[in-house]
Write a protein that holds these residues in place. Structure first.
Motif, short mmCIF file in Angstrom:
data_model
loop_
_atom_site.label_atom_id
_atom_site.label_comp_id
_atom_site.label_asym_id
_atom_site.label_seq_id
_atom_site.Cartn_x
_atom_site.Cartn_y
_atom_site.Cartn_z
N GLU B 58 -0.32 -12.75 4.61
CA GLU B 58 -1.18 -13.66 4.98
C GLU B 58 -2.01 -14.10 4.03
OE1 GLU B 58 -3.05 -13.43 9.47
OE2 GLU B 58 -3.26 -11.30 8.46
N GLU B 59 -2.30 -15.38 4.23
CA GLU B 59 -3.07 -15.85 3.09
C GLU B 59 -4.72 -15.63 3.22
OE1 GLU B 59 -2.76 -20.32 3.22
OE2 GLU B 59 -0.60 -20.03 3.12
N PRO B 60 -5.47 -15.51 2.10
CA PRO B 60 -6.93 -15.15 2.23
C PRO B 60 -7.86 -16.24 3.00
CG PRO B 60 -6.22 -15.93 -0.07
CD PRO B 60 -4.98 -15.71 0.69
N VAL B 61 -8.40 -15.68 3.74
CA VAL B 61 -9.07 -16.79 4.78
C VAL B 61 -10.37 -17.30 3.87
CG1 VAL B 61 -8.99 -15.74 6.88
CG2 VAL B 61 -10.59 -14.79 5.60
N HIS B 62 -10.68 -18.52 4.40
CA HIS B 62 -11.58 -19.27 3.73
C HIS B 62 -13.03 -19.13 4.68
CE1 HIS B 62 -14.14 -22.41 1.72
NE2 HIS B 62 -14.33 -22.94 3.00
N VAL B 63 -13.87 -18.41 3.91
CA VAL B 63 -15.36 -18.29 4.66
C VAL B 63 -16.27 -19.10 4.00
CG1 VAL B 63 -17.18 -16.78 5.35
CG2 VAL B 63 -14.82 -15.75 5.24
N PRO B 64 -16.92 -20.36 4.99
CA PRO B 64 -17.71 -21.08 4.46
C PRO B 64 -18.89 -20.31 3.47
CG PRO B 64 -17.35 -21.44 6.56
CD PRO B 64 -16.74 -20.04 6.21
N ARG B 65 -19.31 -21.29 2.63
CA ARG B 65 -20.37 -20.39 1.83
C ARG B 65 -21.65 -20.38 2.46
NH1 ARG B 65 -22.26 -24.03 -2.40
NH2 ARG B 65 -24.02 -22.60 -2.53
N ASP B 66 -22.34 -19.33 2.34
CA ASP B 66 -23.74 -18.99 3.09
C ASP B 66 -23.36 -18.72 4.35
OD1 ASP B 66 -24.84 -19.35 0.46
OD2 ASP B 66 -25.17 -21.65 0.91
#
Ligand SMILES: [Zn+2]
Lengths: 199, 174
Positions: B58-66
């Motif tokens: 599984e690819e790492p997820v992208h969590v939006p900044r802040d």
């Protein structure tokens, strides 16, 4: 509190929950930070749209916040949060009207597995390619089946936990999971017949 | 009582580690003796390999900044969260932005008319080669097809579920 100065360990989830309930915004921010990646990974199984994904995760955390005072530590915070997130996703799926979520138990149907056996992913094949095909197949499954497969295979939840989270019996978990896997297999063979093995 | 009939429904739970030793022991014994049940178990194991491999990569997820700061702020501002995801019939703006909403509606309608005119014009212009157009149209629709496929599958599920209205009972074995 002094104890924490002595121990450099990160704050316990329960401490953060209590501090949040007492009104400390920073403590809730820490809780969100701690679990946001897992929540995004969960939401990603249901939508590829980054805006929807973010909405779902945010909604789950906001719901959790309003119920924080009901959190008892008989389950882990993650388990509790996961249940809220799952229900958030269920509501959202219902609202989009994509899946009959409760009306598809047909245990009678499962008696006839397809004759063709499935091959394990080719050892020579890139793992990324295996994953790509798997997600492609998952996307073709009705939400109700994808959900139970995600819980079992990606979250590695026990039948009992799945049952409690979805509010269904263990017998229903078993039959749904069985059918989900059968559907996964059928779809995989339909999209990629080369992975079938004759009787 | 047929040993295979008893065993088959337990294989999945066995592979998932959900059987007690008392249930697992006779099944193991049967699997050793019975080639077709063994084949079925192998089939289920192979299937699970697809999913477990996908989990591993599984690819790492992208969590939006802040993200966390934003959510915490909203929570403390009393935002209880109400999903704004496309809920067709649901919430239209009832507050003071109603007028601007109407303006947007008018604009949207106007834009739609313009687009329609263009579409008709273009269609007219390319009429002689319409067979090629058709072929392209088919390529534009994979998403719709996926949705139709989903709907079809779901409808079939509903249909199949009809005779058996009661949900499966606790402890019922598949
Ligand atoms: Zn047998």
């Amino acid at each position: 509190m002094e104890a924490r100065v002595m121990e450099p360990q990160p704050a316990d989830d329960l401490d953060l929950v209590q501090e949040t309930v007492a009104g400390t915004q920073a403590s809730f921010e820490l809780l969100v930070e701690r679990y946001q990646s897992r929540m995004f990974a969960l939401a990603r199984h249901y939508t590829k749209n980054p805006v929807e994904m973010e909405d779902l995760v945010q909604e789950a955390f906001l719901k959790a916040f309003t119920r924080l005072d009901t959190f008892q530590h008989q389950s882990s915070f993650y388990t509790w949060l996961y249940r809220i997130a799952t229900n958030t996703i269920l509501d959202w799926m219902k609202r989009r009207g994509r899946s009959p979520v409760t009306s598809v138990e047909d245990p009678e149907l499962i008696g006839e597995p397809s004759r063709v056996k499935i091959a394990a992913p080719d050892a020579q094949m890139e793992r990324n390619e295996t994953a790509r095909i798997t997600h492609e197949v998952l996307e073709h499954l009705p939400d109700i089946f994808r959900q139970v497969l995600v819980m079992r295979e990606f979250e590695e939840m026990a039948y009992q936990d799945i049952a409690e989270t979805l509010g269904i019996s263990i017998g229903t978990v078993e039959s749904r999971l069985f059918r989900a896997r059968a559907r996964f297999k059928d779809k995989l063979l339909q999209l990629h017949p080369e992975f079938g093995q004759g009787e | 009582m047929n040993a295979c009939t008893d065993s088959r429904p337990l294989i999945m739970s066995y592979l998932d580690g959900e059987l007690s030793e008392a249930q697992a022991a006779p099944l193991r014994k049967h699997l050793l003796e019975c080639q077709p049940c063994r084949a079925s178990a192998q089939d289920q194991k192979n299937l699970t390999r697809w999913l477990s491999t996908a989990k591993q990569v599984e690819e790492p997820v992208h969590v939006p900044r802040d993200f966390a700061a934003r959510v915490a702020r909203r929570a403390f501002q009393g935002d209880r969260g109400a999903l704004t995801v496309e809920a067709p019939m649901a919430v239209l703006p009832q507050r003071r932005d109603e007028r601007s909403f109407r303006f947007v509606l008018v604009l949207t309608a106007a834009a739609a008319v313009i687009v329609l005119c263009f579409a008709v014009a273009i269609r007219q212009m390319t009429l002689p080669t319409s067979s090629r157009m058709m072929a392209q149209d088919e390529n534009v629709l994979p998403l719709d097809k996926t949705i139709q496929e989903l709907d079809r599958l779901n409808a079939r599920d509903c249909e199949a579920a009809k005779p058996d209205v009661k949900p499966a009972e606790a402890g019922r074995r598949p």
